[in-house]
Scaffold this motif. Structure first.
Motif, mmCIF file in Angstrom:
data_model
loop_
_atom_site.group_PDB
_atom_site.id
_atom_site.type_symbol
_atom_site.label_atom_id
_atom_site.label_comp_id
_atom_site.label_asym_id
_atom_site.label_seq_id
_atom_site.Cartn_x
_atom_site.Cartn_y
_atom_site.Cartn_z
ATOM 1 N N THR A 59 -0.499 -18.088 1.023
ATOM 2 C CA THR A 59 0.235 -16.963 0.420
ATOM 3 C C THR A 59 -0.104 -16.824 -1.055
ATOM 4 O O THR A 59 -0.298 -15.714 -1.568
ATOM 5 C CB THR A 59 1.754 -17.155 0.592
ATOM 6 N N LEU A 63 -1.900 -13.660 -2.996
ATOM 7 C CA LEU A 63 -1.300 -12.976 -4.143
ATOM 8 C C LEU A 63 -2.211 -12.989 -5.368
ATOM 9 O O LEU A 63 -2.167 -12.072 -6.192
ATOM 10 C CB LEU A 63 0.049 -13.616 -4.488
ATOM 11 N N GLY A 67 -2.162 -9.478 -5.976
ATOM 12 C CA GLY A 67 -1.269 -9.203 -7.103
ATOM 13 C C GLY A 67 -1.961 -8.360 -8.155
ATOM 14 O O GLY A 67 -1.358 -7.481 -8.779
ATOM 15 N N LEU A 70 -1.877 -4.881 -6.905
ATOM 16 C CA LEU A 70 -0.532 -4.312 -6.980
ATOM 17 C C LEU A 70 -0.241 -3.760 -8.368
ATOM 18 O O LEU A 70 0.147 -2.593 -8.526
ATOM 19 C CB LEU A 70 0.503 -5.371 -6.599
ATOM 20 N N VAL A 229 5.674 -0.595 -4.778
ATOM 21 C CA VAL A 229 5.872 -2.023 -4.487
ATOM 22 C C VAL A 229 6.341 -2.219 -3.055
ATOM 23 O O VAL A 229 5.850 -3.107 -2.329
ATOM 24 C CB VAL A 229 6.884 -2.639 -5.482
ATOM 25 N N LEU A 233 4.042 -4.576 -0.694
ATOM 26 C CA LEU A 233 4.477 -5.965 -0.531
ATOM 27 C C LEU A 233 4.293 -6.527 0.880
ATOM 28 O O LEU A 233 3.785 -7.647 1.027
ATOM 29 C CB LEU A 233 5.935 -6.118 -0.971
ATOM 30 N N LEU A 236 0.757 -7.423 1.238
ATOM 31 C CA LEU A 236 0.328 -8.511 0.371
ATOM 32 C C LEU A 236 0.757 -9.869 0.916
ATOM 33 O O LEU A 236 0.112 -10.893 0.647
ATOM 34 C CB LEU A 236 0.900 -8.324 -1.041
ATOM 35 N N PHE A 237 1.853 -9.901 1.680
ATOM 36 C CA PHE A 237 2.341 -11.158 2.255
ATOM 37 C C PHE A 237 1.867 -11.349 3.693
ATOM 38 O O PHE A 237 2.386 -12.221 4.396
ATOM 39 C CB PHE A 237 3.869 -11.203 2.197
ATOM 40 N N ARG A 248 9.268 -9.256 6.476
ATOM 41 C CA ARG A 248 8.596 -8.544 5.374
ATOM 42 C C ARG A 248 8.426 -7.068 5.687
ATOM 43 O O ARG A 248 8.325 -6.245 4.768
ATOM 44 C CB ARG A 248 7.243 -9.191 5.080
ATOM 45 N N PHE A 251 10.458 -4.021 4.227
ATOM 46 C CA PHE A 251 10.112 -3.341 2.978
ATOM 47 C C PHE A 251 9.637 -1.910 3.238
ATOM 48 O O PHE A 251 9.783 -1.038 2.385
ATOM 49 C CB PHE A 251 9.015 -4.107 2.229
#
Length: 503
Positions: A59, A63, A67, A70, A229, A233, A236-237, A248, A251
């Motif tokens: 993880t 990120l 990240g 993002l 976001v 998200l 991204l996870f 998740r 979201f």
């Protein structure tokens, strides 16, 4: 109402520069864009080295890559908006300076948390400077000259995207398995310092001083930030691991709710005579709407294609990172040439150039999968390199011609904002497409590891991941064909009206 809207945008200066001055300023812009895009791709090959040096989990590794994407995406639209109202040159230099400092922080990071925070700041800086690049190109050039500039811009982006894994692998080979990944970030320091000096020296001022209040639409900024976001998200996870948390995906419910609220607020804000964060009227321009959708979907495929190919070559065929990265050199070279040619061809032939480009890239994907599944392991890397050499010809006919067509009907004073919305689509596409492709890739590995030989597992994983890539390119091709048909009908109507008038 129109007067209030125009007042929010101080008049864009008509930049009086000689041709050499314009092209020198352009060179600074595209160099910085290349450095920015390199950090999207060169870090991918460093993940095993970072995992070993810092003990990062799957993880955290995801990120470190995503990240950056993002925060890059989050800052694009607000900074494009500010650049259109204030100094593109000033924001460009600020963004480049922060990017360089954040790169140094990444290079000296003692642990995963520090590296992740520095990567987030890097992304913010990239999202600050990239809209200014597009706004300056839009403002410096007109007509065929602009098409040529976007052609060279597309060539640079294509080369940076394709050469990233090669450069990353080479630096890891030079620096060693433990600290080679730090060299990937250290290289940004001399490049950044040189670029800052050149920007101060060569970039023109695009506005006079303005005493008007900056129109930022703060409520819109907050709603926009939460929307982006919430969309990104869950992807991204997504790592493909059995331990991925299924909650998740909630979201996406938040995304739908806030996307609706953002749209309603922006409509209301515009109705009051103010300038919204994203003028949705831009999307009434079919060339802009279709081009923005196309590039978002295309960029959900292209970075994922390179990432999956690198992972297959490193994990399945046990190639060293530098050699796995070298497979994409042919794509970089041919896409650079094709982008330059595409900038000229698109002014003559229009959207059909992009259609042919996408068709070639789709054939390249099919060739890569067939090579992975059926060729002898000793020959696989060489055949893939040949397929990517061919695919680069198509890739070069997509990015820069599409950029030219997308922004052709956009007013110069909105060039930075319009370009940043397109870049946002690219960043969201990259995050979503890479996450889906990686999830399919790693889920297959987790599922089949104990039931088949390693090479068979990697064959299957690569095949499933590349299905997502092929689907995205096929969807982009459909959009291009629809846009081509729409343009043909409009041209036929115009021709019919002219013949009636002449009669």
């Amino acid at each position: 109402m129109a007067k209030r809207t125009d007042a929010a945008h101080p008049a864009t200066q008509n930049i009086q520069l000689t041709d050499p001055q314009k092209w020198r300023a352009f060179a600074v812009c595209v160099t910085v864009a290349a450095i920015t895009i390199l950090d999207l791709s060169k870090v991918n090959v460093a993940l095993p080295s970072i995992e070993s040096a810092l003990g990062a989990g799957s993880t955290e590794l995801q990120l470190i890559v995503s990240g950056y994407v993002l925060t890059f995406g989050l800052f694009l639209v607000p900074m494009g908006r500010i650049g259109d109202q204030r100094s593109r040159r000033g924001l460009f230099i600020i963004g480049l300076s922060v990017f360089t400092l954040a790169s140094v922080a990444c290079a000296v990071a003692p642990d995963t948390t520090t590296l992740l925070v520095a990567r987030l700041i890097q992304g913010m800086a990239a999202g600050t400077q990239m809209p200014q690049v597009l706004g300056l190109i839009q403002q410096l050039f007109q007509g065929k000259e602009r098409a040529r500039a976007f052609g060279l811009f597309g060539a640079t982006i294509g080369v940076a995207t394709a050469f990233g894994p090669t450069i990353g692998g080479l630096l890891i080979a030079i620096g060693g398995a433990t600290d080679g990944w730090r060299w990937i970030f250290w290289m940004n320091l001399p490049l950044g310092l040189i670029a800052i000096a050149l920007a101060i020296w060569l970039l023109p001022a695009t506005r006079g001083r303005s005493h008007r209040k900056l129109q930022l639409d703060p409520v819109g900024v907050v709603l926009f930030g939460i929307t982006v976001v919430a969309l990104m998200l869950p992807f991204l996870f997504t790592t493909g691991s059995p331990t991925d948390n299924p909650s998740r995906w909630w979201f996406l419910v938040i995304f739908v709710l806030f996307a609706g609220a953002f749209y309603a607020w922006e409509r209301r804000y515009a109705a009051q005579g103010r300038v919204p964060l994203i003028p949705f009227s831009l999307f009434r321009i079919s060339s802009y709407r279709n081009g923005t959708m196309l590039q978002a979907i295309y960029f959900s495929a292209l970075p994922a294609m390179f990432l999956l190919t690198t992972l297959f070559l490193q994990g399945g065929l046990k190639l060293e990172p530098v050699f796995a990265g070298m497979v994409s050199i042919g794509f970089a070279l041919t896409s650079a040439v094709a982008s330059w040619l595409g900038g000229s061809l698109v002014t003559r032939y229009g959207r059909i150039v992009v259609v042919w480009g996408l068709a070639i890239v789709l054939m390249c994907v099919a060739a890569l999968v067939a090579t992975a599944l059926f060729s002898a392991p000793a020959a696989t890397a060489y055949i893939m390199a040949a397929a990517l050499f061919f695919g680069g010809m198509g890739g070069g006919l997509v990015i820069s011609p599409n950029q030219t067509l997308t922004l052709a009907d956009i007013p110069v004073k909105q060039g930075g904002l319009a370009g940043s919305v397109g870049q946002l689509g690219q960043r969201i596409g990259t995050a979503v497409g890479s996450a889906i492709a990686l999830a399919l890739f790693y889920a297959t590995i987790y599922r089949e590891t104990d039931s088949a030989a390693d090479i068979v597992v990697y064959h299957d994983a690569y095949g499933y991941g590349m299905i997502a890539v092929a689907v995205c390119i096929a969807v982009a091709l459909v959009i291009a064909v629809v846009d081509l048909s729409s343009r043909s009908k409009k041209e036929a109507k115009r021709a019919g009206k002219k013949s009636v008038k002449s009669a």
